[in-house]
Design an enzyme around this catalytic site. Structure first.
Site, PDB file in Angstrom:
ATOM      1  N   HIS A   1      35.605  39.141  42.829  1.00 54.29           N
ATOM      2  CA  HIS A   1      35.842  40.338  42.187  1.00 54.29           C
ATOM      3  C   HIS A   1      35.059  40.860  41.236  1.00 54.29           C
ATOM      4  CE1 HIS A   1      38.937  43.785  41.832  1.00 54.29           C
ATOM      5  NE2 HIS A   1      38.912  43.713  40.391  1.00 54.29           N
TER       6      HIS A   1
ATOM      7  N   SER B   1      37.278  47.799  39.392  1.00 52.97           N
ATOM      8  CA  SER B   1      38.487  47.446  39.764  1.00 52.97           C
ATOM      9  C   SER B   1      39.535  48.564  39.459  1.00 52.97           C
ATOM     10  CB  SER B   1      38.926  46.439  38.790  1.00 52.97           C
ATOM     11  OG  SER B   1      40.175  45.720  39.168  1.00 52.97           O
TER      12      SER B   1
ATOM     13  N   ASP C   1      36.397  38.745  47.580  1.00 51.44           N
ATOM     14  CA  ASP C   1      37.349  39.251  46.499  1.00 51.44           C
ATOM     15  C   ASP C   1      38.915  38.900  47.020  1.00 51.44           C
ATOM     16  OD1 ASP C   1      38.701  40.637  44.640  1.00 51.44           O
ATOM     17  OD2 ASP C   1      37.346  42.498  44.772  1.00 51.44           O
TER      18      ASP C   1
END
Length: 323
Positions: A301, A183, A271
Site C-alpha cells: 500500500h 489512499s 496492495d
C-alpha cells in the site's frame, strides 16, 4: 507480500459495469450548493519561526455546513507571481499534521494547501457525526444508513470547498490547481476531480481508496474495507443491499466517470488494503483523455514510496504545470 488479485494483463482490461444512482449528480449538486449557501470567508494566520525558506499560513476555510476546516498553506519564500497550488488530501485516520511534514512541493517551487480531515485530524471536528449508524471501529460505517448522513458526504464536501478556497487565496493561480493524495487522499482526489472538473488542472491519485466498494469489501485482506465486511457480518442480511446503495453515491468509479482533468494514478500490485482491481476499476472508467497509471509491481500500500514524487514532478513538467 504475494500477488492476491488479478494479473497485470487482466487489470489492464478490467472495466466492470458500474452504474451510478439516477440522482447521483443531483445529490452532489444539492450538497455542494447547500455548503456554499452558508457563505463564510477564508482566513490565514502566518506561522513564524519554523522554516527559513518556506512561508507557512494556518488557514481556515468554510466546508460542510459552513463549518471551518483547517489547512496549512506552504509557499516558497519570496516566490514571484501566482503559483500553481497542490491541494493535498490525507490518508485514513490522518490529519494535516505539522507544516514540517509537507515540505516537498514548496521545495519544488509550488504552493501547497494541506487539507485537514474532519474527525480524523486534530483541528477539524466532525460535528455531525451523530447522524445515523456510527460503528466504533472507524469511519467507513459512520452514518451509512443513508447517503445524506454518511461521513464521506461531509469530508468530500470539505475537499471540494478546499478547491474553492484555493481560488480565493492571494498569490495562487486558480487556473493551475493540482489535487493529490494517497489512499483515502487518493479516493478524495478522484471525487474532487469529478465534482470540480472545471477548476482542476490535474489530478494525482495514489493507491486510491474509496473505489469499487463491493469488490473491495469482498477481497480486501487489511485496512478500512474490512470494516464494511465486519459491519455486515454483525448485521442481518437485509443490510447488505442498502449499505452498497449508500456507498454508490461515494464510489470513486462514479466520480471517475465524470472527471476530465489530466490524471496520473499509481497502483501497487501487492496492495492488500486497496486491491489493484479496485484502483483499475476507477482508472479504466476515468473520463479524461489524458490518463496515466504508474504500476509498482512489488509494492504494497506504500506504492512507489520515495520514488513516486519524482514521477509526479516529471509528469507535471511534461504538461507545463510548473512554477
Amino acid at each position: 507480500m504475494p500477488l492476491t488479485d488479478l494479473t497485470l494483463e487482466e487489470l489492464t482490461g478490467y472495466r466492470p459495469q458500474s452504474q451510478a444512482p439516477e440522482d447521483f449528480d443531483a445529490f452532489w449538486e444539492q450538497t455542494l450548493a447547500e455548503a456554499r449557501s452558508h457563505g463564510g470567508t477564508v482566513t490565514t494566520d502566518r506561522v513564524t519561526g519554523l522554516l527559513r525558506t518556506v512561508d507557512v499560513d494556518d488557514v481556515r476555510f468554510p466546508g460542510w455546513n459552513g463549518e471551518p476546516v483547517a489547512a496549512w498553506l506552504l509557499r516558497p519564500r519570496a516566490a514571484e507571481g501566482p503559483l500553481p497550488v497542490v491541494v493535498t488530501y490525507i490518508g485514513y485516520t490522518g490529519g494535516r499534521g505539522r507544516p514540517t511534514d509537507h515540505t516537498l512541493w514548496s521545495a519544488a517551487g509550488y504552493a501547497q494547501l494541506v487539507v485537514d480531515s474532519r474527525g480524523q485530524g486534530h483541528d477539524t471536528p466532525d460535528r455531525d457525526a451523530g447522524g445515523g449508524t456510527q460503528w466504533a471501529e472507524g469511519f467507513m460505517t459512520r452514518g451509512i444508513d443513508s447517503p445524506g448522513d454518511y461521513y464521506y458526504r461531509r469530508i468530500i464536501t470539505d475537499c471540494v470547498r478546499a478547491v474553492d478556497a484555493a481560488g480565493e487565496l492571494p498569490g495562487l493561480d486558480p487556473e493551475r490547481v493540482i489535487i493529490t493524495g494517497g489512499s483515502q487522499g487518493g479516493g478524495l482526489t478522484i471525487a474532487v476531480a469529478g465534482l470540480a472538473r472545471d477548476r482542476v488542472a490535474a489530478a494525482l491519485p495514489d493507491v486510491p481508496f474509496l473505489c469499487h466498494f463491493r469488490r473491495a469489501a469482498d477481497i480486501s485482506a487489511e485496512g478500512p474495507y474490512v470494516e464494511l465486511a465486519k459491519y455486515l457480518r454483525r448485521h442481518s442480511q437485509n443490510r447488505v443491499v442498502p449499505t452498497f446503495e449508500t456507498l454508490a453515491y461515494f464510489d470513486g468509479v462514479h466520480f471517475a466517470q465524470r472527471a476530465t482533468a489530466p490524471a496520473l494514478f499509481s497502483v501497487g500490485l501487492m496492495d492488500p488494503i486497496c486491491p489493484p482491481s479496485t484502483v483499475y476499476a476507477a482508472f479504466n472508467h476515468y473520463a479524461g483523455a489524458d490518463r496515466t497509471i504508474t504500476v509498482w509491481p512489488f509494492a504494497d500500500h506504500g506504492g512507489g514510496y520515495g520514488a513516486n514524487p519524482v514521477v509526479q514532478l516529471e509528469w507535471l513538467n511534461d504538461r507545463g504545470l510548473t512554477p
